[in-house]
Design an enzyme around this catalytic site. Sequence first.
Site, PDB file in Angstrom:
ATOM      1  N   PRO A 134      25.855  54.252  -3.681  1.00  0.00           N
ATOM      2  CA  PRO A 134      25.818  53.229  -4.748  1.00  0.00           C
ATOM      3  C   PRO A 134      25.747  53.870  -6.124  1.00  0.00           C
ATOM      4  O   PRO A 134      24.913  54.741  -6.377  1.00  0.00           O
ATOM      5  CB  PRO A 134      24.546  52.445  -4.425  1.00  0.00           C
ATOM      6  CG  PRO A 134      24.389  52.593  -2.951  1.00  0.00           C
ATOM      7  CD  PRO A 134      24.852  53.991  -2.632  1.00  0.00           C
ATOM      8  N   CYS A 135      26.628  53.401  -7.015  1.00  0.00           N
ATOM      9  CA  CYS A 135      26.702  53.997  -8.347  1.00  0.00           C
ATOM     10  C   CYS A 135      26.108  53.090  -9.422  1.00  0.00           C
ATOM     11  O   CYS A 135      26.047  53.476 -10.584  1.00  0.00           O
ATOM     12  CB  CYS A 135      28.149  54.317  -8.703  1.00  0.00           C
ATOM     13  SG  CYS A 135      29.223  52.867  -8.778  1.00  0.00           S
TER      14      CYS A 135
END
Length: 243
Positions: A134-135
Amino acid sequence: SVKNTRRLGKAEKNFFASALDEPIKYEAPNRERIRFIDLFCGGGGLSLGVSEALRFLGYDPKCALAADLDAKALSLVDANFKPALIHNGDVQELLNYQVDYTGVVEKFLHKPEIVHDGLSAYQNKIDLVVGGPPCQGHSNLNNQTRRNDPRNLLYFSVPAVAVALGAPKIIIENVRSITKAHENVIPITRKLLRNSGYVVDEIIINASKHGVAQTRERHFLVAQKGGSIDLNSTAAMLEVPKL
């Protein structure tokens, strides 16, 4: 060879633009099977890139496991890549491991071990682990939890899975700003992998250099057991900044 008549000025751009027009037909026969795992797979972007690259090199790609929280995204990966195993849930449910988040201890505090029955059968049988953790917590567009998001620590699960399975190669993709993460995930990951027998390098790639109509920059961390990694030559060829 490039199929269409568009000329973008660079052979690399021509190749990628051509690939968007129609599926590439590779002349090289598929030889050795390469098994890979795609963590935080989303709709399968990394699986597609890995599969196309392997076919281009004459290998036979096989996705052993795809994992993501999004069931709809997983259904796309299932339809297009037929992974042997699908995990619709938290990637960290696949294994046990412990990291010193301060970075003082440069090894895993608890050596990673797989706890997923199906995945454990692939011990020492996986050639490559890829993942796009997840960014959102690293993105400059996130004005709520940027730089202080618990999802940022999920980055460590990718090297942990690779170490637990004995996978010799790793590719991790994320936004460019991950290099400034408050949790220091990149420096810590480099230490963890080096102390687990990997050589490590990283690079920023701009999608516009590949014929994509957007200036989309992504950070890639690449690791492998033994040998060496020289991303300098790759950076020069693609005209992208070397870290």
